[in-house]
Motif scaffolding. Structure first.
Motif, short mmCIF file in Angstrom:
data_model
loop_
_atom_site.label_atom_id
_atom_site.label_comp_id
_atom_site.label_asym_id
_atom_site.label_seq_id
_atom_site.Cartn_x
_atom_site.Cartn_y
_atom_site.Cartn_z
N UNK A 96 0.81 -1.22 0.00
CA UNK A 96 0.00 0.00 0.00
C UNK A 96 0.85 1.27 0.00
N UNK A 97 2.09 1.14 0.35
CA UNK A 97 3.01 2.27 0.34
C UNK A 97 3.89 2.28 -0.91
N UNK A 98 3.59 1.40 -1.84
CA UNK A 98 4.39 1.28 -3.05
C UNK A 98 4.09 2.36 -4.07
N UNK A 99 4.78 2.26 -5.20
CA UNK A 99 4.62 3.25 -6.26
C UNK A 99 3.44 2.90 -7.15
N UNK A 100 2.67 3.92 -7.48
CA UNK A 100 1.54 3.77 -8.40
C UNK A 100 1.20 5.15 -8.95
N UNK A 101 0.39 5.19 -9.98
CA UNK A 101 0.01 6.46 -10.58
C UNK A 101 -0.64 7.37 -9.54
N UNK A 102 -1.47 6.80 -8.70
CA UNK A 102 -2.10 7.56 -7.61
C UNK A 102 -2.66 6.57 -6.60
N UNK A 103 -3.16 7.10 -5.47
CA UNK A 103 -3.67 6.22 -4.41
C UNK A 103 -4.91 5.46 -4.82
N UNK A 104 -5.69 6.02 -5.73
CA UNK A 104 -6.90 5.32 -6.19
C UNK A 104 -6.50 4.01 -6.87
N UNK A 105 -5.49 4.11 -7.72
CA UNK A 105 -4.99 2.91 -8.40
C UNK A 105 -4.42 1.93 -7.39
N UNK A 106 -3.64 2.44 -6.44
CA UNK A 106 -2.99 1.58 -5.47
C UNK A 106 -4.01 0.86 -4.58
N UNK A 107 -5.02 1.58 -4.14
CA UNK A 107 -6.07 0.97 -3.32
C UNK A 107 -6.83 -0.09 -4.12
N UNK A 108 -7.10 0.21 -5.39
CA UNK A 108 -7.77 -0.77 -6.23
C UNK A 108 -6.95 -2.03 -6.42
N UNK A 109 -5.66 -1.85 -6.63
CA UNK A 109 -4.78 -3.01 -6.79
C UNK A 109 -4.71 -3.81 -5.50
N UNK A 110 -4.64 -3.10 -4.36
CA UNK A 110 -4.58 -3.81 -3.08
C UNK A 110 -5.86 -4.61 -2.83
N UNK A 111 -7.01 -4.02 -3.13
CA UNK A 111 -8.27 -4.74 -2.93
C UNK A 111 -8.34 -5.98 -3.83
N UNK A 112 -7.77 -5.88 -5.02
CA UNK A 112 -7.71 -7.06 -5.88
C UNK A 112 -6.91 -8.17 -5.19
N UNK A 113 -5.77 -7.80 -4.61
CA UNK A 113 -4.95 -8.79 -3.92
C UNK A 113 -5.66 -9.32 -2.68
N UNK A 114 -6.26 -8.42 -1.89
CA UNK A 114 -6.96 -8.85 -0.68
C UNK A 114 -8.09 -9.81 -1.03
N UNK A 115 -8.78 -9.54 -2.12
CA UNK A 115 -9.84 -10.44 -2.55
C UNK A 115 -9.32 -11.83 -2.82
#
Length: 333
Positions: free
Chosen positions: A281-300
């Protein structure tokens, strides 16, 4: 046509992290390869998400976007090598891009003949080429000739496109192409990712004079052992199972070598995984929206491997604030 220059890489069973579009991106690779290294069984190498080759030799920044590890000797922070995967249908253009990737530091080139995505297939890329073994041969052989002799060239395939009727032709194309090894996802394009995987059909490729790696539907150590027995190869590529249970690689090898005391602590508990999730969640991404979306994909996906993940998912599935998610994650221990 096979090149035995790289067979030493397969003296022991290899364990690879699969290329999965939109999933095993550089951030996910960094996390998963670090966990594997910390557990004492690092991946032998990982393969990047495919880089699409269409009309030109891609500029360097495209390769660096998909494989930032090229800035660091083509290895993740934990030292896992990253092979570059290319996808396309024009042999000469694929060869030119492969040569450029090697000039940028790619340690190996993998060619994608397995992607089942409709948009990719409709543009004559990925698994649709399994119906054109002669094109597969041209692509692999052109790439093999274009890159340095000490750079491996591999291919990743499925068992076929709509069915397995071209398996003999595909095997012949691979055999004649000069590929250094072959990874097989044990389903056709039509079968997608629906269970089961037909590991026994990989047996037909073991007559090739190159190493064969089995892939598909390996979610736990028991399935890994069954895959090894049915496919006739000891080499495995782990995909969605490795994302769902990041300790899968160590669990597989604990089953392989039960007498090895260093592998006894192969299970990654949820509380040990929390720090890695926060790092994600503290990694590099275009923005936090993208990062949160990617994290939720992983959490799922983690919900399939950890009951704690299901509880956390129920709590944060509608949460958009990254800091709030981190707070909830820390409390989930």
């Amino acid at each position: 046509m096979s090149n035995k220059l790289f067979n030493h890489l397969f003296n022991n069973p290899v364990r690879l992290l699969a290329p999965m579009e939109g999933l095993t991106d550089p951030l996910m690779r960094q996390i998963l390869t670090q966990i594997a290294a910390d557990l004492g069984r690092p991946y032998d190498w990982s393969v990047s998400e495919f880089i699409r080759v269409t009309q030109t030799v891609l500029p360097a920044h495209v390769f660096y976007k998909y494989v930032p590890e090229l800035h660091h000797n083509a290895k993740t922070a934990s030292g896992t090598p990253i092979h570059i995967q290319l996808l396309g249908s024009e042999a000469q253009l694929m060869a030119e891009n492969a040569a450029f990737a090697c000039a940028l530091g790619a340690p190996a080139i993998d060619i994608n003949f397995g992607c089942p995505a409709k948009t990719v297939n409709s543009h004559r890329g990925g698994s649709v080429l399994l119906d054109e073994p002669e094109v597969m041969f041209k692509i692999i052989s052109a790439v093999r000739k274009a890159v340095p002799s000490d750079t491996p060239v591999s291919a990743k395939i499925r068992l076929g496109y709509t069915d397995t009727s071209r398996m003999d032709d595909i095997r012949g194309a691979i055999a004649a192409s000069g590929a250094d090894w072959l990874t097989i996802h044990a389903r056709t394009k039509t079968q997608g990712y629906k269970p089961p995987a037909y590991w026994e059909k990989i047996q037909g490729f073991n007559s090739l004079d190159i190493p064969v790696i089995a892939n598909g539907e390996i979610w736990n150590s028991e399935q890994a052992q069954l895959c090894i027995r049915q496919s006739g190869t000891k080499h495995l590529m782990l995909g969605r199972g490795a994302v769902t249970r990041p300790d899968l690689i160590a669990q597989v090898d604990t089953a392989d070598f039960p007498e090895d005391e260093s592998l006894k602590k192969s299970v990654l508990l949820w509380q040990d995984l929390i720090a890695h999730q926060i790092k994600f969640l503290q990694g590099e991404a275009k923005n936090d929206v993208v990062l949160v979306g990617r994290y939720k994909q992983w959490l799922g996906m983690l919900t399939k491997g950890y009951p704690e993940a299901q509880n956390l998912w129920n709590e944060i599935k509608r949460e958009k604030d990254k800091a709030a998610i981190i707070t909830a994650l820390q409390a989930s221990s």
